[in-house]
Design a protein around this motif. Structure first.
Motif, PDB file in Angstrom:
ATOM      1  N   ILE A   1       0.853  -1.187   0.000  1.00  0.00           N
ATOM      2  CA  ILE A   1       0.000   0.000   0.000  1.00  0.00           C
ATOM      3  C   ILE A   1       0.883   1.230   0.000  1.00  0.00           C
ATOM      4  CG2 ILE A   1      -1.776   1.270   1.245  1.00  0.00           C
ATOM      5  CD1 ILE A   1      -2.744  -1.352   2.407  1.00  0.00           C
ATOM      6  N   GLY A   2       0.821   2.005  -1.077  1.00  0.00           N
ATOM      7  CA  GLY A   2       1.628   3.217  -1.179  1.00  0.00           C
ATOM      8  C   GLY A   2       2.605   3.151  -2.325  1.00  0.00           C
ATOM      9  N   THR A   3       2.930   4.312  -2.880  1.00  0.00           N
ATOM     10  CA  THR A   3       3.886   4.393  -3.988  1.00  0.00           C
ATOM     11  C   THR A   3       4.877   5.524  -3.749  1.00  0.00           C
ATOM     12  OG1 THR A   3       2.275   5.747  -5.213  1.00  0.00           O
ATOM     13  CG2 THR A   3       2.333   3.398  -5.721  1.00  0.00           C
ATOM     14  N   GLY A   4       5.288   5.678  -2.499  1.00  0.00           N
ATOM     15  CA  GLY A   4       6.253   6.712  -2.159  1.00  0.00           C
ATOM     16  C   GLY A   4       7.677   6.199  -2.201  1.00  0.00           C
ATOM     17  N   ALA A   5       8.557   6.885  -1.475  1.00  0.00           N
ATOM     18  CA  ALA A   5       9.994   6.622  -1.562  1.00  0.00           C
ATOM     19  C   ALA A   5      10.364   5.207  -1.155  1.00  0.00           C
ATOM     20  CB  ALA A   5      10.745   7.632  -0.694  1.00  0.00           C
ATOM     21  N   SER A   6       9.715   4.660  -0.118  1.00  0.00           N
ATOM     22  CA  SER A   6      10.067   3.304   0.305  1.00  0.00           C
ATOM     23  C   SER A   6       9.509   2.270  -0.660  1.00  0.00           C
ATOM     24  CB  SER A   6       9.586   3.039   1.729  1.00  0.00           C
ATOM     25  OG  SER A   6       8.189   3.229   1.841  1.00  0.00           O
ATOM     26  N   ALA A   7       8.315   2.497  -1.180  1.00  0.00           N
ATOM     27  CA  ALA A   7       7.698   1.510  -2.079  1.00  0.00           C
ATOM     28  C   ALA A   7       8.499   1.334  -3.359  1.00  0.00           C
ATOM     29  CB  ALA A   7       6.271   1.934  -2.414  1.00  0.00           C
TER      30      ALA A   7
ATOM     31  N   SER B   1      -1.921   7.770  -5.722  1.00  0.00           N
ATOM     32  CA  SER B   1      -1.513   8.770  -6.716  1.00  0.00           C
ATOM     33  C   SER B   1      -0.138   8.387  -7.251  1.00  0.00           C
ATOM     34  CB  SER B   1      -1.466  10.178  -6.102  1.00  0.00           C
ATOM     35  OG  SER B   1      -0.545  10.231  -5.028  1.00  0.00           O
ATOM     36  N   ALA B   2       0.071   8.625  -8.527  1.00  0.00           N
ATOM     37  CA  ALA B   2       1.344   8.261  -9.168  1.00  0.00           C
ATOM     38  C   ALA B   2       2.429   9.249  -8.777  1.00  0.00           C
ATOM     39  CB  ALA B   2       1.169   8.242 -10.679  1.00  0.00           C
ATOM     40  N   PRO B   3       3.626   8.760  -8.456  1.00  0.00           N
ATOM     41  CA  PRO B   3       4.708   9.675  -8.077  1.00  0.00           C
ATOM     42  C   PRO B   3       5.429  10.242  -9.299  1.00  0.00           C
ATOM     43  CG  PRO B   3       5.472   7.419  -7.890  1.00  0.00           C
ATOM     44  CD  PRO B   3       4.022   7.337  -8.300  1.00  0.00           C
ATOM     45  N   TRP B   4       5.932  11.442  -9.149  1.00  0.00           N
ATOM     46  CA  TRP B   4       6.889  11.973 -10.119  1.00  0.00           C
ATOM     47  C   TRP B   4       8.235  11.313  -9.869  1.00  0.00           C
ATOM     48  CZ3 TRP B   4       6.158  15.115 -14.243  1.00  0.00           C
ATOM     49  CH2 TRP B   4       4.958  15.837 -14.318  1.00  0.00           C
ATOM     50  N   THR B   5       8.889  10.887 -10.932  1.00  0.00           N
ATOM     51  CA  THR B   5      10.177  10.208 -10.796  1.00  0.00           C
ATOM     52  C   THR B   5      11.213  10.810 -11.740  1.00  0.00           C
ATOM     53  OG1 THR B   5       9.694   8.549 -12.486  1.00  0.00           O
ATOM     54  CG2 THR B   5       9.010   8.043 -10.226  1.00  0.00           C
TER      55      THR B   5
ATOM     56  N   TYR C   1       8.102   7.396 -20.694  1.00  0.00           N
ATOM     57  CA  TYR C   1       7.912   6.977 -22.084  1.00  0.00           C
ATOM     58  C   TYR C   1       8.761   5.752 -22.410  1.00  0.00           C
ATOM     59  CZ  TYR C   1       7.673   7.157 -27.171  1.00  0.00           C
ATOM     60  OH  TYR C   1       7.482   6.833 -28.485  1.00  0.00           O
ATOM     61  N   VAL C   2       9.981   5.747 -21.917  1.00  0.00           N
ATOM     62  CA  VAL C   2      10.905   4.658 -22.234  1.00  0.00           C
ATOM     63  C   VAL C   2      10.624   3.427 -21.379  1.00  0.00           C
ATOM     64  CG1 VAL C   2      13.332   3.948 -22.140  1.00  0.00           C
ATOM     65  CG2 VAL C   2      12.711   6.206 -23.043  1.00  0.00           C
ATOM     66  N   GLN C   3      10.280   3.624 -20.108  1.00  0.00           N
ATOM     67  CA  GLN C   3      10.247   2.499 -19.173  1.00  0.00           C
ATOM     68  C   GLN C   3       8.851   1.990 -18.810  1.00  0.00           C
ATOM     69  OE1 GLN C   3      12.518   3.627 -15.704  1.00  0.00           O
ATOM     70  NE2 GLN C   3      14.441   3.793 -16.829  1.00  0.00           N
ATOM     71  N   ALA C   4       7.817   2.823 -18.898  1.00  0.00           N
ATOM     72  CA  ALA C   4       6.518   2.418 -18.370  1.00  0.00           C
ATOM     73  C   ALA C   4       5.658   1.643 -19.356  1.00  0.00           C
ATOM     74  CB  ALA C   4       5.754   3.643 -17.876  1.00  0.00           C
ATOM     75  N   GLY C   5       5.870   1.811 -20.652  1.00  0.00           N
ATOM     76  CA  GLY C   5       5.112   1.064 -21.643  1.00  0.00           C
ATOM     77  C   GLY C   5       3.619   1.278 -21.519  1.00  0.00           C
ATOM     78  N   ARG C   6       2.833   0.187 -21.532  1.00  0.00           N
ATOM     79  CA  ARG C   6       1.370   0.269 -21.500  1.00  0.00           C
ATOM     80  C   ARG C   6       0.842   0.853 -20.188  1.00  0.00           C
ATOM     81  NH1 ARG C   6      -0.151  -3.697 -18.133  1.00  0.00           N
ATOM     82  NH2 ARG C   6       1.311  -5.438 -17.779  1.00  0.00           N
ATOM     83  N   LEU C   7       1.677   0.876 -19.170  1.00  0.00           N
ATOM     84  CA  LEU C   7       1.246   1.430 -17.886  1.00  0.00           C
ATOM     85  C   LEU C   7       1.328   2.953 -17.834  1.00  0.00           C
ATOM     86  CD1 LEU C   7       2.846  -1.052 -15.318  1.00  0.00           C
ATOM     87  CD2 LEU C   7       0.439  -0.881 -15.959  1.00  0.00           C
ATOM     88  N   ARG C   8       1.887   3.558 -18.872  1.00  0.00           N
ATOM     89  CA  ARG C   8       2.159   4.998 -18.819  1.00  0.00           C
ATOM     90  C   ARG C   8       0.942   5.835 -18.415  1.00  0.00           C
ATOM     91  NH1 ARG C   8       4.573   5.278 -23.274  1.00  0.00           N
ATOM     92  NH2 ARG C   8       3.112   6.397 -24.605  1.00  0.00           N
ATOM     93  N   PRO C   9      -0.263   5.582 -18.942  1.00  0.00           N
ATOM     94  CA  PRO C   9      -1.409   6.401 -18.509  1.00  0.00           C
ATOM     95  C   PRO C   9      -1.705   6.290 -17.014  1.00  0.00           C
ATOM     96  CG  PRO C   9      -1.939   5.178 -20.501  1.00  0.00           C
ATOM     97  CD  PRO C   9      -0.643   4.620 -19.987  1.00  0.00           C
ATOM     98  N   HIS C  10      -1.365   5.138 -16.421  1.00  0.00           N
ATOM     99  CA  HIS C  10      -1.680   4.907 -15.021  1.00  0.00           C
ATOM    100  C   HIS C  10      -0.595   5.419 -14.077  1.00  0.00           C
ATOM    101  CE1 HIS C  10      -4.932   2.402 -16.501  1.00  0.00           C
ATOM    102  NE2 HIS C  10      -4.053   1.703 -17.210  1.00  0.00           N
ATOM    103  N   VAL C  11       0.597   5.663 -14.584  1.00  0.00           N
ATOM    104  CA  VAL C  11       1.696   6.112 -13.725  1.00  0.00           C
ATOM    105  C   VAL C  11       2.098   7.556 -14.022  1.00  0.00           C
ATOM    106  CG1 VAL C  11       2.588   3.782 -13.380  1.00  0.00           C
ATOM    107  CG2 VAL C  11       3.447   5.150 -15.299  1.00  0.00           C
TER     108      VAL C  11
END
Length: 474
Positions: A171-177, A197-201, A261-271
């Protein structure tokens, strides 16, 4: 002789205790509730735990480390560094490990500390170095008590937890996740990541430091200082982006978008984040998106509705089986010094003083609380560079303040000075990127109490010299 108590033995507590002793203050006691030094680096032992600030800057300027194995060192190296610093600074005799401070009360001439177990001790000065990231947060989820699997928080990782072959919910998508999930993906049977919520990376430009580099560091120390200066310059760019400089922000946003764009592929809209870059902490990663695309990893973006004995139920009607449930949900960063009760002059309670949100002049001193100094206090978190840089600035300022106490007696910041500083902070923060989303920088009422609104260099300059006229003698 001035009696000084430092509460907490993380980066801040070790720094201020060392600089105080180096300045000639010999009666320094460091209380630490844990069984070792290290603070967050003692507590956070989850798989993949590592620094996300380059090592040349994530270390003391007065104790540069020539032996980092890589630019972003893992947990064990950072904890080892803090242990070595503790020994090198001669602080072991000053440590009181396994000793929590329950309360602190100003008697009119000194501070009386009540320790866990009921014993008391008096000091002329106390320095609270308990940090902002010491109290894990676990969200309240309906049915949580019904879950019969293993439950862990990333800051309280069970040493004997074997995830091999298990179904894990994170549960969570922050620094530790974003560090944990790639580290578990090879061993777990399945991982479900629950994202609110999706993190900026940004790409994590890690690299190994070989034997030649480490040997040169030891033989030519100016090389380490050059690396530190270069790293500081790089954080200046990200700092400009976070504090609202359009050119820097556009550049950093473009780098982040390119990574997805390079790494997320089909998941890009969700991340792809739906809030301004910098509103939440920007995360450095090389493996996050690749881990999410693995066949045994599922990203769930639906709200969690309920837990049952072995499943997480989400708003889209899906049931996610979990053997292990991990809360990567961060800390109660806005609740400074809790649960320690602090009572100042005339019976003023710090929790009452901060009922509308914590504040402190320069993040260090609070009116009504003489001879109390804070490390990593309100509005001193950095959104773009190393917190160690801020901690050193605070430690040097506190040394000056303690010297003034030793020379002329108790010291208390003026009410109007603290109020003016707080008004400035809130005015500047009101127009910052941090107001545009829900984040751990803000209280429930929306007041930002953690972050510094400007560049690190500004904070360093403003704390470089203590201004006697900012204080009164209570």
């Amino acid at each position: 002789m001035t009696r000084i108590a430092v509460i907490g033995a993380g980066f801040g507590g070790i720094a201020v205790a060392h600089l105080l002793r180096r300045a000639g203050f010999g009666d320094v006691t460091v209380y630490e509730r844990g069984d070792d030094v290290g603070g967050v680096w003692r507590d956070n032992t989850y798989p993949g735990c590592a620094c996300d600030i380059p090592a040349p800057l994530y270390s003391y300027s007065f104790a540069l480390n020539p032996d980092w194995s890589q630019r972003f060192p893992p947990h064990d190296e950072i904890l080892g560094y803090l242990r070595r610093c503790t020994d090198a600074f001669g602080l072991r005799p000053q440590l009181r490990l396994g000793t929590a401070v329950d309360s602190a009360q100003w008697t009119g001439t000194a501070w009386r500390l009540t320790l866990a177990g009921g014993t008391c001790a008096e000091y002329d000065v106390i320095v609270a170095a308990t940090g902002q990231l010491s109290r894990p947060v676990v969200p309240r989820i309906p049915g949580a008590g019904a879950f019969t699997g293993i439950v862990a928080h990333t800051a309280r990782w069970p040493a004997d937890l074997d995830v091999t072959g298990k179904s894990i919910g994170v549960i969570g998508t922050g620094a530790s996740a974003i560090q944990l999930v790639p580290a578990l993906a090879d061993r777990a049977a399945r991982i479900t990541v629950f994202q609110r919520s999706a993190p900026w990376t940004l790409p994590k430009p890690n690299r190994r430091y070989g034997r030649v580099r480490r040997a040169l560091n030891r033989r030519v120390p100016p090389l380490m200082r050059a690396a530190r200066a270069g790293t500081l310059l790089l954080t200046w760019v990200t700092g400009r982006a976070v504090t609202g400089r359009p050119i820097a922000r556009r550049f950093v946003r473009a780098v982040s978008a390119g990574q997805r764009y390079v790494q997320a592929g089909r998941l890009r809209p969700h991340v792809t984040p739906d809030y301004a870059m910098g509103c939440k902490r920007v995360l450095f990663t090389s493996g996050w998106y690749r881990a999410l695309r693995r066949s045994n990893v599922t990203l769930s973006t639906a709200d969690i509705r309920q837990l049952t004995a072995a499943t997480v139920l989400t708003a889209d009607g899906a049931e996610h089986h979990c053997d292990v449930l991990v809360y990567a949900t961060g800390f109660a960063a806005t609740e400074f010094l809790i649960p320690m009760a602090v009572t100042g002059r005339d019976g003023r309670r710090l929790e009452d003083e901060w009922k509308d949100g914590a504040y402190a002049h320069l993040g260090i001193t609070v009116p009504g609380f003489p001879n109390l100094f804070l490390m990593y206090g309100p509005n001193t978190n950095t959104g773009n560079t190393s917190v160690v840089y801020f901690l050193e600035a605070q430690a040097r300022y506190i040394v000056q303040a303690v010297r003034a106490v030793a020379e002329s007696g108790p010291l208390e910041v003026r009410e109007d000075v603290a109020a003016a500083f707080d008004a400035e902070m809130q005015r500047r923060l009101a127009g910052s990127v941090w107001t545009g989303c829900t984040n751990w920088y803000r209280t429930a009422t929306g007041r930002i109490v953690t972050n510094w609104p400007g560049m690190a260099s500004e904070y360093r300059a403003r704390t470089a010299r203590l201004t006697p006229s900012d204080f009164v003698r209570p």
